[in-house]
Design an enzyme around this catalytic site. Structure first.
Site, PDB file in Angstrom:
ATOM      1  CB  CYS A  12      -0.769  -0.252   1.177  1.00  0.00           C
ATOM      2  SG  CYS A  12      -1.763   1.658   1.460  1.00  0.00           S
ATOM      3  CB  CYS A  15       1.042   1.229   4.336  1.00  0.00           C
ATOM      4  SG  CYS A  15      -0.575   0.525   5.047  1.00  0.00           S
ATOM      5  CG  ASP A  38      -2.903  15.409  -2.598  1.00  0.00           C
ATOM      6  OD1 ASP A  38      -3.849  14.656  -2.278  1.00  0.00           O
ATOM      7  OD2 ASP A  38      -2.287  15.557  -3.711  1.00  0.00           O
ATOM      8  CG  HIS A  54      -4.106  -1.049   4.915  1.00  0.00           C
ATOM      9  ND1 HIS A  54      -3.590  -0.362   4.103  1.00  0.00           N
ATOM     10  CD2 HIS A  54      -4.978  -2.087   4.445  1.00  0.00           C
ATOM     11  CE1 HIS A  54      -4.416  -0.547   2.942  1.00  0.00           C
ATOM     12  NE2 HIS A  54      -5.225  -1.418   3.290  1.00  0.00           N
ATOM     13  CG  ASN A  98     -12.464  10.744  -3.453  1.00  0.00           C
ATOM     14  OD1 ASN A  98     -13.669  11.516  -3.328  1.00  0.00           O
ATOM     15  ND2 ASN A  98     -11.496  11.383  -3.713  1.00  0.00           N
ATOM     16  N   GLY A 104     -14.543   7.584  -6.758  1.00  0.00           N
ATOM     17  CA  GLY A 104     -13.314   8.297  -6.996  1.00  0.00           C
ATOM     18  C   GLY A 104     -11.900   8.019  -6.259  1.00  0.00           C
ATOM     19  CG  HIS A 109      -3.860   3.743   3.939  1.00  0.00           C
ATOM     20  ND1 HIS A 109      -3.018   2.874   4.463  1.00  0.00           N
ATOM     21  CD2 HIS A 109      -4.433   4.443   5.081  1.00  0.00           C
ATOM     22  CE1 HIS A 109      -2.749   3.296   5.838  1.00  0.00           C
ATOM     23  NE2 HIS A 109      -3.600   4.185   6.187  1.00  0.00           N
ATOM     24  CG  HIS A 111      -6.916   9.238   1.310  1.00  0.00           C
ATOM     25  ND1 HIS A 111      -6.811   8.076   0.922  1.00  0.00           N
ATOM     26  CD2 HIS A 111      -7.209  10.133   0.313  1.00  0.00           C
ATOM     27  CE1 HIS A 111      -7.531   8.001  -0.404  1.00  0.00           C
ATOM     28  NE2 HIS A 111      -7.545   9.486  -0.573  1.00  0.00           N
ATOM     29  CG  HIS A 113      -8.595  14.462  -0.284  1.00  0.00           C
ATOM     30  ND1 HIS A 113      -7.788  14.779  -1.225  1.00  0.00           N
ATOM     31  CD2 HIS A 113      -9.122  13.201  -0.380  1.00  0.00           C
ATOM     32  CE1 HIS A 113      -7.570  13.552  -2.081  1.00  0.00           C
ATOM     33  NE2 HIS A 113      -8.542  12.786  -1.429  1.00  0.00           N
TER      34      HIS A 113
HETATM   35  P1  5GP Z   1      -7.873   9.600  -3.893  1.00  0.00           P
HETATM   36  O1  5GP Z   1      -8.275  10.152  -5.231  1.00  0.00           O
HETATM   37  O2  5GP Z   1      -7.638   8.354  -3.359  1.00  0.00           O
HETATM   38  O3  5GP Z   1      -9.021  10.017  -2.913  1.00  0.00           O
HETATM   39  O4  5GP Z   1      -6.670  10.474  -3.493  1.00  0.00           O
HETATM   40  C1  5GP Z   1      -5.393  10.325  -3.547  1.00  0.00           C
HETATM   41  C2  5GP Z   1      -4.754  11.578  -3.470  1.00  0.00           C
HETATM   42  O5  5GP Z   1      -3.354  11.077  -2.959  1.00  0.00           O
HETATM   43  C3  5GP Z   1      -4.630  12.273  -4.645  1.00  0.00           C
HETATM   44  O6  5GP Z   1      -5.035  13.631  -4.196  1.00  0.00           O
HETATM   45  C4  5GP Z   1      -3.051  12.360  -4.875  1.00  0.00           C
HETATM   46  O7  5GP Z   1      -2.652  13.493  -5.351  1.00  0.00           O
HETATM   47  C5  5GP Z   1      -2.394  11.945  -3.501  1.00  0.00           C
HETATM   48  N1  5GP Z   1      -1.162  11.089  -3.927  1.00  0.00           N
HETATM   49  C6  5GP Z   1      -0.859  10.017  -4.811  1.00  0.00           C
HETATM   50  N2  5GP Z   1       0.210   9.696  -4.465  1.00  0.00           N
HETATM   51  C7  5GP Z   1       0.920  10.362  -3.702  1.00  0.00           C
HETATM   52  C8  5GP Z   1       1.999  10.388  -2.940  1.00  0.00           C
HETATM   53  O8  5GP Z   1       2.979   9.467  -3.299  1.00  0.00           O
HETATM   54  N3  5GP Z   1       2.383  11.186  -2.059  1.00  0.00           N
HETATM   55  C9  5GP Z   1       1.731  12.363  -1.562  1.00  0.00           C
HETATM   56  N4  5GP Z   1       1.836  13.284  -0.656  1.00  0.00           N
HETATM   57  N5  5GP Z   1       0.327  12.292  -2.197  1.00  0.00           N
HETATM   58  C10 5GP Z   1      -0.108  11.322  -3.047  1.00  0.00           C
HETATM   59 ZN    ZN Z   2      -2.204   1.154   3.674  1.00  0.00          ZN
END
Ligand code: 5GP
Ligand code: ZN
Length: 124
Positions: A12, A15, A38, A54, A98, A104, A109, A111, A113
């Site tokens: 992950c 993780c 982000d 996780h 999301n 989306g 994992h 999270h 925003h």
């Molecule tokens: P999701 O679309 O799953 O809600 O959001 C995933 C978020 O993780 C996205 O906004 C993306 O920019 C962020 N993200 C993806 N990979 C990385 C990374 O390696 N480091 C950081 N800091 N953010 C990441």
């Molecule tokens: Zn994880």
């Protein structure tokens, strides 16, 4: 030096971020939670708050997570203020999670925003 945690999924991305196998810009850390910027911010303030454990998504949350989720919700306004979100009601922040492909979700994992700061934003 990396840290192996119970509840860690070695495949992950988040993780790996918690374990410092992938670098990130830390906003906050304690025993239970990690918050980091982000990599593709949509807003002047945009960071993610995750449980270190996780948990794949909100679809995996049950009554056993009530304490963890409550502590995470109580932490978020403090971090939003610390990171420069302006005070409510003229300022404020957006809290978004999301869930699943149709929701989306790209990183599986859990999270949240947290986005804020002066408009306009890149998205949203
Ligand atoms: P999701 O679309 O799953 O809600 O959001 C995933 C978020 O993780 C996205 O906004 C993306 O920019 C962020 N993200 C993806 N990979 C990385 C990374 O390696 N480091 C950081 N800091 N953010 C990441
Ligand atoms: Zn994880």
């Amino acid at each position: 030096m990396s840290v192996e945690l119970a509840g860690h999924d070695p495949d992950c991305l988040f993780c790996k971020i918690v374990a410092r196998k992938i670098p990130s810009k830390t906003v906050f850390e304690d025993e239970e939670f990690y918050a980091f910027h982000d990599i593709h911010p949509w807003a002047p303030v945009h960071f993610l708050v995750i449980p270190k454990q996780h948990i794949a998504s909100m679809a995996h949350i049950g009554p056993e997570h009530a304490g963890l989720m409550g502590r995470m919700m109580a932490l978020i306004p403090k971090l939003a203020q610390q990171e420069g979100c302006n005070p409510y009601p003229d300022g404020g922040f957006r809290l978004l999670t999301n869930t699943g492909a149709e929701g989306g979700q790209e990183v599986h994992h859990l999270h949240f925003h947290v986005m804020g700061g002066p408009r306009p934003w890149l998205r949203g």
